[in-house]
Motif scaffolding. Structure first.
Motif, PDB file in Angstrom:
ATOM      1  N   LEU A   1       6.177   2.835   1.860  1.00  0.00           N
ATOM      2  CA  LEU A   1       5.810   4.372   1.604  1.00  0.00           C
ATOM      3  C   LEU A   1       5.078   4.737   0.386  1.00  0.00           C
ATOM      4  CD1 LEU A   1       6.344   7.445   2.447  1.00  0.00           C
ATOM      5  CD2 LEU A   1       8.585   7.162   1.328  1.00  0.00           C
ATOM      6  N   ARG A   2       3.985   5.488   0.595  1.00  0.00           N
ATOM      7  CA  ARG A   2       3.197   5.791  -0.765  1.00  0.00           C
ATOM      8  C   ARG A   2       3.036   7.572  -0.418  1.00  0.00           C
ATOM      9  NH1 ARG A   2      -1.206   1.605  -2.424  1.00  0.00           N
ATOM     10  NH2 ARG A   2       0.005  -0.269  -2.709  1.00  0.00           N
ATOM     11  N   LEU A   3       3.256   8.451  -1.549  1.00  0.00           N
ATOM     12  CA  LEU A   3       2.988   9.843  -1.150  1.00  0.00           C
ATOM     13  C   LEU A   3       2.250  10.207  -2.639  1.00  0.00           C
ATOM     14  CD1 LEU A   3       3.287  12.451  -0.017  1.00  0.00           C
ATOM     15  CD2 LEU A   3       5.398  12.878  -1.201  1.00  0.00           C
ATOM     16  N   THR A   4       1.060  10.779  -2.352  1.00  0.00           N
ATOM     17  CA  THR A   4       0.082  11.446  -3.405  1.00  0.00           C
ATOM     18  C   THR A   4      -0.256  12.953  -3.298  1.00  0.00           C
ATOM     19  OG1 THR A   4      -0.786   9.326  -3.815  1.00  0.00           O
ATOM     20  CG2 THR A   4      -1.945  11.028  -4.782  1.00  0.00           C
ATOM     21  N   ALA A   5       0.038  13.560  -4.533  1.00  0.00           N
ATOM     22  CA  ALA A   5      -0.268  15.098  -4.081  1.00  0.00           C
ATOM     23  C   ALA A   5      -0.830  15.514  -5.501  1.00  0.00           C
ATOM     24  CB  ALA A   5       0.700  16.028  -3.885  1.00  0.00           C
TER      25      ALA A   5
ATOM     26  N   GLU B   1      -1.622  13.130   0.431  1.00  0.00           N
ATOM     27  CA  GLU B   1      -1.728  12.069   1.199  1.00  0.00           C
ATOM     28  C   GLU B   1      -0.492  11.301   1.121  1.00  0.00           C
ATOM     29  OE1 GLU B   1      -5.258   9.786   1.907  1.00  0.00           O
ATOM     30  OE2 GLU B   1      -3.902   8.071   1.480  1.00  0.00           O
ATOM     31  N   ILE B   2       0.028  10.923   2.517  1.00  0.00           N
ATOM     32  CA  ILE B   2       1.260  10.153   2.703  1.00  0.00           C
ATOM     33  C   ILE B   2       0.772   8.823   3.706  1.00  0.00           C
ATOM     34  CG2 ILE B   2       1.998  11.451   4.667  1.00  0.00           C
ATOM     35  CD1 ILE B   2       4.855  10.681   3.895  1.00  0.00           C
ATOM     36  N   SER B   3       1.312   7.954   3.147  1.00  0.00           N
ATOM     37  CA  SER B   3       0.744   6.493   4.001  1.00  0.00           C
ATOM     38  C   SER B   3       1.969   5.709   4.001  1.00  0.00           C
ATOM     39  CB  SER B   3      -0.468   5.713   3.216  1.00  0.00           C
ATOM     40  OG  SER B   3       0.230   5.278   1.860  1.00  0.00           O
ATOM     41  N   LEU B   4       2.050   5.066   5.194  1.00  0.00           N
ATOM     42  CA  LEU B   4       3.305   4.068   5.571  1.00  0.00           C
ATOM     43  C   LEU B   4       2.591   2.771   5.855  1.00  0.00           C
ATOM     44  CD1 LEU B   4       5.183   6.537   7.997  1.00  0.00           C
ATOM     45  CD2 LEU B   4       5.628   6.245   5.839  1.00  0.00           C
ATOM     46  N   THR B   5       3.230   1.789   5.624  1.00  0.00           N
ATOM     47  CA  THR B   5       2.794   0.472   5.915  1.00  0.00           C
ATOM     48  C   THR B   5       4.248  -0.099   6.391  1.00  0.00           C
ATOM     49  OG1 THR B   5       1.386   0.426   4.052  1.00  0.00           O
ATOM     50  CG2 THR B   5       2.053  -1.607   4.884  1.00  0.00           C
ATOM     51  N   LYS B   6       3.767  -1.152   7.441  1.00  0.00           N
ATOM     52  CA  LYS B   6       4.821  -1.988   8.071  1.00  0.00           C
ATOM     53  C   LYS B   6       4.310  -3.445   8.198  1.00  0.00           C
ATOM     54  CE  LYS B   6       8.481  -3.253  10.543  1.00  0.00           C
ATOM     55  NZ  LYS B   6       9.629  -3.460   9.867  1.00  0.00           N
ATOM     56  N   ALA B   7       5.165  -4.361   7.745  1.00  0.00           N
ATOM     57  CA  ALA B   7       4.945  -5.938   7.836  1.00  0.00           C
ATOM     58  C   ALA B   7       5.546  -6.332   8.892  1.00  0.00           C
ATOM     59  CB  ALA B   7       5.040  -6.657   6.399  1.00  0.00           C
TER      60      ALA B   7
ATOM     61  N   TRP C   1       3.699  -9.466  15.127  1.00  0.00           N
ATOM     62  CA  TRP C   1       3.325 -11.149  14.835  1.00  0.00           C
ATOM     63  C   TRP C   1       3.801 -11.094  13.552  1.00  0.00           C
ATOM     64  CZ3 TRP C   1      -0.483  -8.637  17.524  1.00  0.00           C
ATOM     65  CH2 TRP C   1      -0.836  -9.151  18.932  1.00  0.00           C
ATOM     66  N   LYS C   2       4.482 -12.102  13.140  1.00  0.00           N
ATOM     67  CA  LYS C   2       4.975 -12.451  11.717  1.00  0.00           C
ATOM     68  C   LYS C   2       3.549 -12.760  10.820  1.00  0.00           C
ATOM     69  CE  LYS C   2       7.759 -15.580   8.792  1.00  0.00           C
ATOM     70  NZ  LYS C   2       8.079 -14.607   8.018  1.00  0.00           N
ATOM     71  N   GLY C   3       3.450 -12.082   9.898  1.00  0.00           N
ATOM     72  CA  GLY C   3       2.473 -11.817   8.871  1.00  0.00           C
ATOM     73  C   GLY C   3       1.301 -10.905   9.330  1.00  0.00           C
ATOM     74  N   ALA C   4       1.538 -10.045  10.150  1.00  0.00           N
ATOM     75  CA  ALA C   4       0.563  -9.309  10.676  1.00  0.00           C
ATOM     76  C   ALA C   4       1.053  -7.870   9.563  1.00  0.00           C
ATOM     77  CB  ALA C   4       0.522  -8.524  12.077  1.00  0.00           C
ATOM     78  N   LEU C   5       0.201  -7.060   9.260  1.00  0.00           N
ATOM     79  CA  LEU C   5       0.257  -5.882   8.654  1.00  0.00           C
ATOM     80  C   LEU C   5      -0.223  -4.462   9.341  1.00  0.00           C
ATOM     81  CD1 LEU C   5       1.315  -5.128   5.845  1.00  0.00           C
ATOM     82  CD2 LEU C   5      -0.860  -5.236   5.133  1.00  0.00           C
ATOM     83  N   ALA C   6       0.482  -3.480   9.630  1.00  0.00           N
ATOM     84  CA  ALA C   6       0.090  -2.119  10.170  1.00  0.00           C
ATOM     85  C   ALA C   6       0.311  -1.122   9.146  1.00  0.00           C
ATOM     86  CB  ALA C   6       0.545  -2.005  11.353  1.00  0.00           C
TER      87      ALA C   6
END
Length: 808
Positions: A660-664, A702-708, A712-717
């Motif tokens: 999770l990243r949030l910037t304002a 802006e808010i961004s979400l990242t899921k490892a 698949w193992k090793g994939a990133l979204a």
């Protein structure tokens, strides 16, 4: 001026004395980072665990920590695709301890890569200057151009006149236009032409972006008045291949191919960059000035949305570098050739009330260049960076049509004499040919720990010749004879670190000189028009200082100020050959700039906060400003006297783990006309008015979400949602005219979303982006509508010799 010079010399002497006295009581650590498999490692993050101090290894793998209290320290080295390692080093007073830190290669996890990418930007933000540092690596999978990325930066506004390839201006804390200078690896970009501008450089090529506000360090050689943007290209891997392609709305295509190959034994290096941008720009426009005349000549009601039809754009850029890097006699010696090609339609004049159906613009650039860099040249502590280039830039405006068009693309007249210029139109085929010589050198010398001198010099000379194959149009007469502009800029700075490097002070002086010759075709007190030649030259001194103090391990204070000068550039002085006229009498603009800010950083086990807030002040004379369009759709630059700016900006960044990243951020700027009396001595009716055609508030979030390991193992979204807000502001001076009849640039409130997926091997990436999600009618400039909803798809392939994990 003599008093200022004596004060500056006194400050230099006093700071030198205190610094030399302190250096005998402290010690220094110097070292080199090497890979276990052999070879030095540039770009590695080195940290002193017991102090809040960090640095990044240079091209030869070297690093240095100065002004250390005697004792034992633990060094930690980390980098992309390398396992973190630690080493203990002892420091004695007045001595230099040396060490070699070895790192083993490994495929890094997502968490390690993200942390390493932030290290360099954090170091840049610690500089004494008011500077923002944007880590470009996490953004390289987005289909985002530099203008849109920087428009979300605190204190920065980017104003575009349309879609891809359109003209744009930057404003940093209230100072805009050419007051903001652009650099790539420290080399000025102002003479690179329209095709090789910052907005066309693919983000894939960039490691980070540095944005200096108000006060600009001398190593960025240029006459920036309001700030500077410096693109730092990728040097984190020795050999790589990076290819990307995106397709989007309105017939938009972007392609980029770049690569580097380096032979480890000899240091022979080849860099190649190719990028292509094209768009039909046939987005819908509607509302005021989008008018169609009926049989009676009056505008028809409710013509609805009509598409732009002569706004297509395409540019191709190629750059090839060959030479040597990281060898004994040079850190970098590269010979380069840059070639660009651009063609676009010109759809409108300075507003959409003027519509053109066949006006075209073409541009070609050929630029050979040479760069050289060497650390410890001849003597230890002396670093040099030098560059030189010669370019040939040719631009042609084609206005030979005998037809006039309306907004439906229909021919409404077939007996006109060209389209530019309205009722005074005359056919033209004007071509200008610029020959520009650019050369600069930067010396950085560190005679002892805690002391550093920088001397920088830049020479920029442009000679423009023109021709009109038809030789009919009067407006091309002043452009046909030679015009020229020559600028020389020098800067000297001294940096001193005190209190175990918690306090850093920098003082500097700059000298600006320019000589120009420009032509005008106008009345000279008589009844007949004649060609007038205007020659002028001037030399101006500038000076400034910047300080930063680490008040607390979490808190840093900054203060910087500068008396700056900005010289007119070729476009402002000589015009562009179509909608911008030349301005022979234009004067340099000068400004007193000051910034004060506080930075707070709080790190927890799973989260971190970064909070920055600052005040800024500008007092500007002879502000160079593009005047309002005339009845013929043309405009010229002019000077505005005594403009004062007071402002405040704040940004909050929050990060939770790595998902999770949030910037304002928000910027408020109160820019007012402080000229009490006109040149004739009469009271100025717009005294203390807000500066016309300039917003007072900018806000972004802006808010961004990242899921490892998704699917698949090793994939990133990852995905993001961003928003941008600018309230309504007046085109003219607020105190003139009734409010109900004032011309305004309406409120802008735009949302963007996007998502991307990275394959497990980290080589393949697919991203989808949507700008202006709600399809709002958006403007940056009066009656120049920008594109509505824009959807794009981007695919990317990245292969590195060391590790594919560098893609993220």
């Amino acid at each position: 001026m003599q008093v200022r010079q004596f004060l500056l010399v006194g400050m230099l002497c006093a700071l030198s004395y205190f610094g030399w006295a302190q250096s005998a009581l402290t010690g220094t650590i110097t070292g080199t980072v090497r890979a276990a498999s052999g070879g030095v490692l540039p770009g590695i993050h080195i940290r002193l665990d017991s102090l809040n101090k960090a640095t990044v290894t240079e091209a030869d793998g070297g690093f240095r920590f100065s002004n250390l209290t005697p004792g034992t320290y633990v060094l930690t080295g980390s980098g992309v695709s390398f396992i973190t390692n630690r080493q203990t080093v002892s420091v004695r007073a007045g001595e230099t301890s040396t060490c070699v830190l070895m790192l083993n290669e490994a495929v890094q996890t997502v968490d390690e890569v993200a942390v390493t990418g932030q290290a360099t930007t954090q170091d840049i933000r610690k500089r004494a200057f008011a500077v923002e540092a944007i880590d470009a690596l996490p953004l390289q999978n987005r289909n985002v151009d530099m203008n849109r990325l920087l428009d979300r930066t605190m204190g920065v506004q980017v104003r575009e006149t349309g879609g891809m390839g359109s003209d744009f201006t930057y404003s940093i804390q209230g100072l805009s236009g050419k007051a903001v200078k652009f650099f790539i690896d420290g080399v000025p970009m102002e003479s690179f032409g329209s095709s090789y501008r910052i907005n066309n450089v693919p983000i894939n090529l960039v490691d980070r972006i540095e944005v200096y506000k108000g006060v600009v360090p001398v190593e960025l050689a240029g006459d920036a008045l309001g700030g500077a943007v410096n693109l730092i290209t990728r040097r984190d891997v020795a050999s790589y291949l990076d290819a990307s392609y995106s397709i989007g709305s309105f017939g938009t295509h972007r392609g980029a191919l770049s690569g580097r190959w380096r032979q480890a034994k000899t240091g022979f290096t080849t860099n190649a960059h190719l990028f292509y941008n094209a768009s039909k720009n046939n987005y819908p426009v509607w509302g005021r000035t989008i008018e169609i005349a009926g049989p009676d000549g009056r505008p028809l009601p409710d013509v609805g949305r009509l598409r732009r039809f002569n706004d297509d754009y395409q540019s191709a850029n190629a750059r090839l570098e060959v030479g040597f890097t990281n060898v004994r006699w040079a850190d970098r010696l590269l010979l380069a050739l840059t070639v660009t090609d651009l063609e676009r339609g010109i759809q409108t004049g300075r507003t959409m009330a003027f519509v053109y159906g066949e006006v075209r613009y073409r541009e070609r650039l050929v630029m050979p260049s040479l760069t050289f860099a060497k650390k410890d040249l001849f003597i230890r502590g002396l670093n040099v960076d030098a560059f030189a280039s010669l370019n040939s830039l040719q631009g042609t405006t084609v206005d030979t049509s005998s037809r006039k068009y309306n907004w439906r693309g229909e021919v409404i007249a077939s007996n006109v004499r060209g389209e530019l210029g309205g009722i005074r139109a005359q056919r033209s085929l004007y071509t200008f040919d610029d020959r520009t010589a650019l050369a600069g050198v930067n010396f950085a010398y560190q005679p002892a720990d805690g002391h550093r001198f920088i001397l920088n010099a830049l020479h920029n000379q442009t000679r423009r010749t023109g021709s009109d194959a038809l030789a009919i149009a009067d407006w091309t007469i002043p452009f046909r004879l030679p015009q020229q502009l020559s600028k020389q800029i020098m800067g000297l700075s001294y940096e001193l670190n005190l209190l175990d490097a918690r306090l850093t002070n920098t003082v500097f002086v700059k000298y600006y000189r320019y000589a120009a010759q420009a032509n005008a075709y106008d009345y000279n007190g008589g009844a007949q028009r004649e060609l007038l030649i205007n020659r002028q030259q001037q030399g101006v001194w500038g000076f400034g200082l910047a300080s930063t103090y680490q008040l607390h391990p979490r808190t840093r204070l900054k203060l910087s100020a500068e008396s700056a000068t900005r010289l007119p550039d070729a476009l402002e002085l000589l015009g562009d050959g179509n909608t911008i006229l030349n301005a022979p009498g234009l004067q340099p603009e000068q400004s007193m700039n000051a910034n004060a800010s506080v930075q707070y950083r709080l790190s927890r086990t799973n989260s971190s906060w970064n909070i920055a807030s600052g005040l800024f002040f500008r007092h500007t004379n002879n502000l160079i400003w593009l005047g309002e369009a005339d009845l013929f759709g043309t405009a010229r630059y002019e000077n505005l006297n005594r403009i004062q700016t007071l402002g405040v900006e704040t940004e909050v960044q929050y990060r939770y783990r790595n998902w999770l990243r949030l910037t304002a951020n928000a910027t408020y700027q109160d820019i007012r006309n402080k000229l009490r009396y006109t040149a004739a001595g009469a009271p100025n009716h717009v005294f203390n008015d807000r500066l016309r055609n300039t917003p007072y508030l900018l806000a972004n979030a802006e808010i961004s979400l990242t899921k490892a390991d998704l699917f698949w193992k090793g994939a990133l979204a990852s995905c993001y949602v961003g928003t941008h807000y600018v309230p309504e502001y007046f085109l003219g001076w607020p105190s003139l005219g009734a409010k109900a009849t004032k011309r305004v640039i309406p409120t802008q409130f735009v949302q963007d979303i996007g998502a991307e997926f990275t394959a497990p091997n980290r080589r393949y990436v697919v991203g989808v982006d949507c700008r202006n999600l709600l399809d709002q009618q958006v403007y940056d400039n009066y009656l120049l509508q920008k594109p509505g909803r824009f959807i794009s798809l981007k695919v990317r392939y990245f292969l590195s010799q060391s590790s594919s994990s560098n893609v993220k």
